[in-house]
Design a protein around this motif. Structure first.
Motif, short mmCIF file in Angstrom:
data_model
loop_
_atom_site.label_atom_id
_atom_site.label_comp_id
_atom_site.label_asym_id
_atom_site.label_seq_id
_atom_site.Cartn_x
_atom_site.Cartn_y
_atom_site.Cartn_z
N ILE B 277 53.57 43.95 44.81
CA ILE B 277 52.61 42.91 44.42
C ILE B 277 51.19 43.48 44.47
O ILE B 277 50.37 43.18 43.59
CB ILE B 277 52.76 41.67 45.34
CG1 ILE B 277 54.08 40.95 44.99
CG2 ILE B 277 51.57 40.74 45.23
CD1 ILE B 277 54.33 39.69 45.78
N ALA B 280 50.82 45.41 41.28
CA ALA B 280 50.75 44.53 40.10
C ALA B 280 49.39 43.85 40.02
O ALA B 280 48.82 43.71 38.93
CB ALA B 280 51.87 43.49 40.16
N ARG B 281 48.86 43.45 41.16
CA ARG B 281 47.56 42.77 41.17
C ARG B 281 46.44 43.73 40.76
O ARG B 281 45.43 43.30 40.19
CB ARG B 281 47.29 42.16 42.55
CG ARG B 281 48.22 41.00 42.89
CD ARG B 281 48.03 40.54 44.33
NE ARG B 281 46.73 39.97 44.55
CZ ARG B 281 46.42 38.68 44.37
NH1 ARG B 281 47.35 37.84 43.96
NH2 ARG B 281 45.20 38.23 44.61
N ARG B 283 46.80 46.04 38.53
CA ARG B 283 46.91 46.28 37.10
C ARG B 283 46.41 45.09 36.27
O ARG B 283 45.96 45.26 35.15
CB ARG B 283 48.39 46.51 36.71
CG ARG B 283 48.99 47.80 37.18
CD ARG B 283 50.31 48.06 36.42
NE ARG B 283 51.29 47.01 36.60
CZ ARG B 283 52.23 47.02 37.54
NH1 ARG B 283 52.31 48.02 38.40
NH2 ARG B 283 53.08 46.02 37.65
N ALA B 284 46.56 43.88 36.82
CA ALA B 284 46.38 42.67 36.00
C ALA B 284 44.95 42.17 36.02
O ALA B 284 44.18 42.45 36.95
CB ALA B 284 47.32 41.58 36.51
N ASN B 285 44.60 41.41 35.00
CA ASN B 285 43.37 40.62 35.01
C ASN B 285 43.64 39.41 35.89
O ASN B 285 44.42 38.51 35.52
CB ASN B 285 43.02 40.19 33.59
CG ASN B 285 41.94 39.12 33.57
OD1 ASN B 285 41.20 38.96 34.54
ND2 ASN B 285 41.84 38.40 32.46
N MET B 286 43.01 39.34 37.03
CA MET B 286 43.33 38.31 38.03
C MET B 286 42.54 37.02 37.84
O MET B 286 42.72 36.07 38.61
CB MET B 286 43.10 38.85 39.44
CG MET B 286 44.02 40.00 39.83
SD MET B 286 45.78 39.59 39.73
CE MET B 286 45.88 38.28 40.96
N PRO B 288 42.76 34.40 35.97
CA PRO B 288 43.47 33.11 35.99
C PRO B 288 43.80 32.62 37.41
O PRO B 288 43.89 31.42 37.63
CB PRO B 288 44.75 33.42 35.20
CG PRO B 288 44.34 34.53 34.28
CD PRO B 288 43.38 35.38 35.08
N GLU B 289 43.95 33.54 38.32
CA GLU B 289 44.27 33.13 39.70
C GLU B 289 43.07 32.48 40.38
O GLU B 289 43.24 31.65 41.28
CB GLU B 289 44.74 34.33 40.52
CG GLU B 289 45.20 33.97 41.93
CD GLU B 289 45.63 35.17 42.74
OE1 GLU B 289 46.77 35.64 42.54
OE2 GLU B 289 44.82 35.66 43.56
#
Lengths: 467, 332
Positions: B277, B280-281, B283-286, B288-289
């Motif tokens: 996790i 993954a975090r 790598r991602a555009n966060m 939206p969280e």
């Protein structure tokens, strides 16, 4: 007032193009005409969609639910409560054809998004549907296109696009698969936010030009530096595609065909019907609404009554709609999802990309017991609103003799065209019970109980397994 | 942005509390919350089908103090738990809009009693949604499917009510949340009419909070409402995933969209225990969280800190209303 045959035909249409309709709705539709109803079904935009605000206000856990059966339950909610029955039935059709399973995707909300895409594309051009399918994140993950790279292709999506989603085995070469796969390199998913511990985040399609193989390709006799959409443009012009789609529509909406994997050796049951659907495809450049208009208005459809074994979803949803006990938000839709699962159809989780085997293969010993118990249990429950309506209608008709009793039940539940053998058994039961009597409160109560038993028997019959 | 400056107000994002949890530490589709003694917060979770319904006791500094209530139809159980408030003794009142009843627990969570009869007559309930105590320790209940507000004693004796179906002043369409401000005025989130209405304590209509003809201040399915010490009104704009802020006279002030860039300690612990996790975090555009997802309830504490509960992200985001904010250098 429409005659019995017009109502029976409307019942057939609504069972196939939807999930059945109550008697009053059938009469109202038949009064307007069969053709008018077909057009209404073909234009769902004229009816309101499911009110998602209401759905998610009362059942907030259904939105983007973390796992089954809640996601399945949400879809069952939509099937039961939709005012756009053909749109929802087509979503089920496309889910069966473009089978995408949670066993691998492990993200049911993403498959639910795919189902929503099927609703949006259900009546458009097959070409546009395939493009959206190729961009659908659940499909990309399901068939490994996120692992399909420039210089290191993964053929899974390219192969199934041709084999299971458009043309069928025998209409392309291994080289066609390879170059189709090359054309779809770079079609992938944005890096994903993990599901835990704050819930699901939707996946997004991403095209990465740096990972796309832009080289020369050869596909089905065409040469060029094809990208994915070019491949789909070629696919949808293939005669095999029109025939493949026509046969799927026939199998789902008209009459059970042999299982899909045998289609390259087993001819269609009704070649003329397939030819008519192919002609509709060709004349409309692959427009799905045009094909469905031909299908539902055809004699081959109108004459194919009770030639289709209900899928578990069809059996569960149509029986619930008849019983009328799941209107609007309420607890318990997960139990209906489980029921589909137990009968052999895990929505959002077909067994493989080949999908479910249909027709008679829905039925085995265990599944049959579940189907019978479910249908008989609901239809025999005289406290349910739909059953109460049938009782009220029978009373209003003044049905008293055993023959009137049986005929009335079969008429109001369908009208159903049961075999003579089943009708004879139902008549024996009605005769043994002594018919109906509405003259006193005590006799009326007994009559209600008798009707419950009769409806349960109808739900338990062999004939009821067919739509 | 972490700091929102608008119309003479400054809202500064502070921190967040909570994460998803089927039971124990975490919330599941939380619907409402209320401040208890000290830094205690009670959060009521709706769960889904027959799992996850409960009231969680948590502190503002992330201490999980246990839960009470459960799934079911018996005493102290819930099917569709919706709203929560405390009486002057700190007893916990919770509505259930499927069971059509109000359940009462002591401050530790021991079940005391319940009341509520389904129907549309005086004192009967159909889908009780938001609840709020007034200054006299009487309970106002949003009788949602009956499109009215009803007032009861704590024991459930009917005292009066106002409202009827419709879209005019003082009329409702499936109202949801409710609050009572310091002056005793009542604010009702008129959910399906996409607006909030305020009333005096006798139920006389006062102010409408809604978008103007240009869409400024629009609401889509407002759920919760709260008022700060200066009269500013905070509305959870559930359908648009944001909080709309209005002045006391109904003029629109600004929007809060959610700014939880730093996970809560519970969330961070979960992340730290899962290397995949973490990767993954990264790598991602966060983004939206960070943002609100289905904000459903809002409360303002005695310091004018604004707590926003998100049903879709199972957490509370906290903003401070900064009173002494100065921008020293505008040419940065």
């Amino acid at each position: 007032m429409p005659d019995k045959e017009q109502i029976a035909l409307m019942g057939h249409l609504m069972r196939r193009a939807g999930f059945g309709a109550a008697r009053q709705e059938l009469e109202e539709r038949a009064t307007k005409s069969y053709e008018a109803t077909v057009e209404e079904l073909l234009h769902p935009e004229e009816k309101p969609p499911i009110d998602e605000d209401i759905l998610y206000r009362y059942m907030p856990g259904y939105e983007g639910a973390l796992g089954p059966p809640i996601n399945q339950a949400e879809w069952v909610y939509r099937m039961v409560n939709t005012e756009r029955p053909l749109e929802e039935k087509l979503a089920l059709f496309w889910h069966q054809l473009f089978a995408t399973g949670n066993s691998k995707v492990d993200n049911p909300p993403e498959i639910t998004q795919q189902i929503a895409m099927f609703r949006r594309q259900a009546f458009g051009d097959f070409r546009d549907l395939l493009v959206e399918l190729a961009k659908n994140p659940a499909m990309i993950y399901w068939l490994d296109n996120n692992g399909n790279h420039n210089g290191a292709i993964n053929e899974n999506w390219g192969r199934e696009l041709l084999e299971l989603f458009s043309m069928g085995v025998g209409n392309y070469s291994e080289d066609d698969i390879k170059d189709a796969s090359r054309a779809f390199t770079g079609w992938t998913i944005e890096p994903k936010i993990p599901r835990n511990p704050l819930g699901r985040f939707y996946w997004n399609f991403e095209y990465r030009p740096e990972d796309h193989d832009d080289g020369e390709k050869s596909f089905l006799g065409h040469e060029g530096r094809f990208n994915g959409e070019d491949i789909i443009d070629i696919v949808v012009k293939q005669p095999a595609t029109a025939r493949f789609l026509a046969r799927h529509l026939y199998n789902f909406f008209v009459a059970d065909e042999p299982q899909v994997p045998s289609w390259n050796i087993n001819p269609p049951n009704d070649p003329d019907a397939i030819d008519q659907l192919v002609a509709a495809y060709d004349e409309s450049d692959g427009n799905l609404r045009a094909m469905l208009r031909v299908l539902f208005n055809s004699d081959f459809f109108k004459n194919a009554r009770f030639a289709h074994v209900k899928s578990p979803a069809e059996l569960v949803v149509s029986t619930v709609r008849l019983a009328g006990n799941f209107e609007g938000p309420r607890p318990g839709f997960n139990s209906l999802a489980f029921e589909c699962n137990y009968q052999g159809q895990e929505l959002l989780n077909p067994p493989s990309v080949e999908s479910w085997h249909t027709g008679g293969e829905w039925i085995d010993g265990g599944a049959l017991v579940r189907r019978v118990n479910f249908a008989a249990g609901l239809m025999g429950d005289i406290s349910l609103p739909g059953v109460k309506t049938i009782i009220s209608d029978l009373k209003h008709r003044g049905a008293t003799s055993p023959q009137e009793f049986v005929d009335g039940c079969l008429d109001l539940v369908g009208p159903l065209d049961f075999s003579e053998a089943t009708k004879s058994e139902l008549l024996d039961q009605a005769t043994e019970d002594g018919g109906l009597n509405w003259e006193s409160e005590a006799e009326s109560e007994k009559s209600k109980q008798k009707i419950g038993v009769m409806l349960a028997l109808i739900g338990a019959s062999r004939d009821f397994q067919f739509a | 942005m972490l700091t929102t400056v608008a119309a003479g107000r400054v809202f500064d994002y502070s921190y967040c509390i909570g994460m998803y949890g089927m039971s124990g530490q975490g919330f599941w589709s939380p619907q409402d919350f209320v401040f208890g003694e000290g830094d205690l917060i009670y959060v009521i979770s709706r769960g889904v089908e027959e799992i996850g319904q409960r009231i969680t006791r948590v502190t503002r500094d992330h201490q999980f103090l246990g839960q009470f209530g459960a799934s079911g139809r018996g005493d102290g159980q819930f099917v569709w738990p919706r709203s929560i408030d405390l009486d002057s003794q700190g007893n916990v009142f919770a509505s259930d809009d499927f069971l059509n009843r109000i359940s009462i627990f002591d401050k530790e969570g021991t079940f005391l009693s319940s009341w509520g009869e389904v129907g549309s007559g005086e004192g009967e309930l159909a889908g009780p949604s938001g609840i709020a105590f007034d200054g006299d320790d009487n309970l106002l209940v949003v009788d949602s499917a009956n499109n009215r507000i009803q007032k009861f004693t704590k024991e459930g004796a009917f005292l009066g009510g106002f409202g009827q179906p419709g879209n005019g002043d003082g009329e409702f369409n499936l109202p949801w949340g409710i609050c009572v401000d310091r002056a005793g005025d009542v604010y009702v989130a008129d959910w399906k009419n996409n607006r909030v209405q305020s009333f005096d304590a006798d139920g006389n209509f006062k102010v409408m909070f809604e978008g103007n003809d240009n869409g400024v201040g629009d609401l889509h399915g407002p759920t919760g409402v709260a008022v700060d010490s200066e009269g500013d009104v905070y509305i959870t704009d559930w359908g648009n995933h944001r909080v709309q802020v209005f002045g006391s006279d109904g003029h629109f002030v600004t929007t809060l969209v959610g700014d939880a860039q730093q996970p809560s300690p519970w969330t961070q612990t979960y992340i730290d225990a899962n290397p995949d996790i973490i990767k993954a975090r990264r790598r991602a555009n966060m983004e939206p969280e960070w943002r609100f997802r289905r904000p459903v309830a809002v409360n303002v504490d005695q310091n004018d800190s604004i707590f926003v509960l998100e049903a879709g992200r199972h957490r509370l985001q906290v903003y401070d209303k900064v009173k002494d904010y100065e921008e020293h250098s505008l040419n940065l």
